[in-house]
Write an enzyme that holds these catalytic residues in place. Structure first.
Site, PDB file in Angstrom:
ATOM      1  N   LYS A  68     -19.740  51.928  43.727  1.00 44.21           N
ATOM      2  CA  LYS A  68     -20.073  53.300  44.099  1.00 44.21           C
ATOM      3  C   LYS A  68     -21.231  53.404  45.084  1.00 44.21           C
ATOM      4  O   LYS A  68     -21.128  54.078  46.107  1.00 44.21           O
ATOM      5  CB  LYS A  68     -20.385  54.124  42.845  1.00 44.21           C
ATOM      6  CG  LYS A  68     -20.714  55.574  43.168  1.00 44.21           C
ATOM      7  CD  LYS A  68     -20.789  56.442  41.935  1.00 44.21           C
ATOM      8  CE  LYS A  68     -21.961  56.135  41.064  1.00 44.21           C
ATOM      9  NZ  LYS A  68     -22.150  57.162  40.011  1.00 44.21           N
ATOM     10  N   ARG A 101     -14.821  56.975  38.753  1.00 37.75           N
ATOM     11  CA  ARG A 101     -14.197  58.167  39.333  1.00 37.75           C
ATOM     12  C   ARG A 101     -14.011  58.070  40.840  1.00 37.75           C
ATOM     13  O   ARG A 101     -13.312  58.886  41.440  1.00 37.75           O
ATOM     14  CB  ARG A 101     -15.032  59.405  38.979  1.00 37.75           C
ATOM     15  CG  ARG A 101     -14.792  59.912  37.566  1.00 37.75           C
ATOM     16  CD  ARG A 101     -15.628  61.130  37.258  1.00 37.75           C
ATOM     17  NE  ARG A 101     -17.021  60.776  36.973  1.00 37.75           N
ATOM     18  CZ  ARG A 101     -17.979  61.672  36.790  1.00 37.75           C
ATOM     19  NH1 ARG A 101     -17.716  62.965  36.881  1.00 37.75           N
ATOM     20  NH2 ARG A 101     -19.216  61.280  36.516  1.00 37.75           N
ATOM     21  N   GLY A 118     -24.083  51.249  38.009  1.00 36.50           N
ATOM     22  CA  GLY A 118     -22.812  51.847  37.597  1.00 36.50           C
ATOM     23  C   GLY A 118     -21.636  51.414  38.462  1.00 36.50           C
ATOM     24  O   GLY A 118     -21.783  51.147  39.658  1.00 36.50           O
TER      25      GLY A 118
END
Length: 466
Positions: A22, A15, A11
């Protein structure tokens, strides 16, 4: 039974609002995916497959040969991600742990317990669960009358009764490897997101009368998945508390754990005291009976038994047994202090070795130098190691004395037992036991100070009159 692991790390993590992928965001100085991989390895997984996608090369560069890799070119759901590992694990027999690369708080002990329950019960799948007072936003674990898991229901699909369930899915699983990939063949993307969900495997296995177990983690905080900077800070706080606790149980005194930052890979010996404001990171190793801090920053350094470091910054440095550093010293890469060395306030050491018992007490710079034993380097002394093009070495022999405000112009050698007079600029070798003085002879001009003041006074008067 062989233990295998699939770590989901494909991923992008939008956000996080970051250029850094991430799973590479650090928690206590170590990227999240590194924590996860360490946990599955400690739990005895013989092969670890990391599913990469966004930032694949960066993830592979960090993890290196510690894992195998498969690429999920399109992010089509967790089931699709796991299916990419079939090319490597499809023929294996054993137990496969599936875990997300953004869950850095899951411990090896919890994974061990998950596998143990899975094995003892002969389950086709076992879900790692957690019980929350406020489970909003999480998929619910629905158990049957026998206590086994019947299904996982996402929040948006919950009935009022299901919404009241407090046991949630953490996103970590244990599967019989063959049954995992067989179930994945039956997973469809017939849903609002058009994705292949790993959770669908649970319903498929139950429909085939396979046993699905659930193991509730003892500390719900292990279930934290990091999707934004708020969750990252929460994970950091939990990890920091956990690390400090482990060191304290091992005999280290941490005066104020809430104001102390200890990295995941730091080693500290018993009876060492860590004062508040201290940051220990990287592969730092601290021995026994040391005193560190307050307000010291130490990275990738080695501190031997009995040393003291106060209000100082160390990076890739070594501090010998019983040596003292600070306050307000800076040890840069390659600084190596022998036993009993004293480095005092506002002293900078770079790529230099200081022999046993030597002292650089204040306001000095020692760079690219070999300093012997029992050498005294006075206030304001510096090794002039850079000529604008090249860096050169200064050598100082045992028992030498370097006076205050001395410049040693490298390359230069000061012999054993030699004495360099304060204020000297040394450009040539000083032989053993010689005294070197290199400064202009002082000359006093009687009454000349009065003449200077008189001229200054007269100038000022002229300026006022004009």
């Amino acid at each position: 039974m062989k233990r295998l692991a699939i770590v989901l790390a494909a991923g992008q993590g939008k956000r996080m609002k970051s250029k850094l992928y991430k799973v590479l965001h650090p928690v206590c100085g170590k990227p999240m995916v590194g924590h996860v991989l360490s946990a599955v390895e400690k739990a005895g997984c013989e092969r670890s497959i990391v599913v990469v996608g966004h930032g694949a090369e960066a993830v592979k560069e960090y993890l290196g040969a510690s894992a195998e890799y498969v690429l999920q070119e399109q992010q089509l759901g967790t089931g699709h991600a796991v299916k990419q590992a079939e090319q490597l694990l499809g023929g294996e027999k054993g137990t496969t742990v599936v875990i997300c690369g953004d869950t850095p708080l899951v411990t090896a002990e919890t994974i061990e317990a998950l596998i143990d329950l899975h094995t003892r019960k002969g389950a086709a799948a076992t879900v790692l669960t957690a019980k929350l007072d406020n489970p909003q936003g999480y998929g619910r674990i629905i158990r049957g009358e026998s206590g086994f898991v019947e299904r996982i229901v996402e929040q948006k699909d919950c009935s009022p009764e299901e919404d009241a369930v407090q046991e949630i899915n953490t996103g970590t699983y244990c599967f019989d490897n063959a049954k995992l990939f067989a179930a994945l063949e039956k997973v469809t993307n017939n849903n609002a997101q058009g994705e292949y969900y790993l959770t669908d495997c649970i319903g498929i296995l139950v429909s085939e009368n396979e046993l699905v177990e659930g193991y509730a983690v003892q500390d719900y905080r292990e279930s934290i998945g990091v999707n934004d900077r708020i969750a990252l800070s929460q994970a950091e706080a939990v990890m920091r508390e956990r690390i400090a606790r482990e060191h304290m149980l091992g005999g280290v005194t941490v005066i104020d754990p809430s104001a102390t930052y200890i990295g995941a890979d730091v080693t500290i010996g018993a009876d060492t005291v860590i004062y508040p404001g201290t940051v220990l990171s990287g592969k730092t190793v601290i021995g026994e009976d040391c005193v560190i801090g307050p307000s010291s920053q130490i990275e990738d350094s080695e501190i031997h038994d009995g040393a003291k470091v106060k209000h100082s910054v160390l990076n890739q440095a070594e501090v010998g047994r019983g040596a003292t550093v600070g306050p307000f010293a800076y040890l840069r890469p390659g600084a190596k202090l022998g036993a009993g060395v004293k480095v005092g306030d506002f002293v900078e050491i770079k790529n230099a070795t200081l022999g046993e018992g030597s002292k650089v007490s204040h306001l000095s710079y020692v760079g690219d130098a070999h300093v012997g034993k029992n050498v005294n380097i006075g206030c304001g002394a510096i090794t002039v190691n850079y000529d604008g093009y090249n860096k050169s070495i200064t050598e100082i022999g045992d028992d030498a004395f370097i006076g205050s405000n001395v410049n040693l112009i490298a390359p230069v050698k000061v012999g054993k037992g030699a004495y360099v007079v304060a204020g000297s600029t040394i450009t040539h070798t000083v032989p053993e036991n010689d005294l070197a003085i290199a400064r202009n002879r002082q000359e006093n001009k009687p009454g000349y100070a009065e003449k200077i003041r008189a001229r200054a006074k007269a100038k000022k008067q002229r300026e006022q009159q004009s």
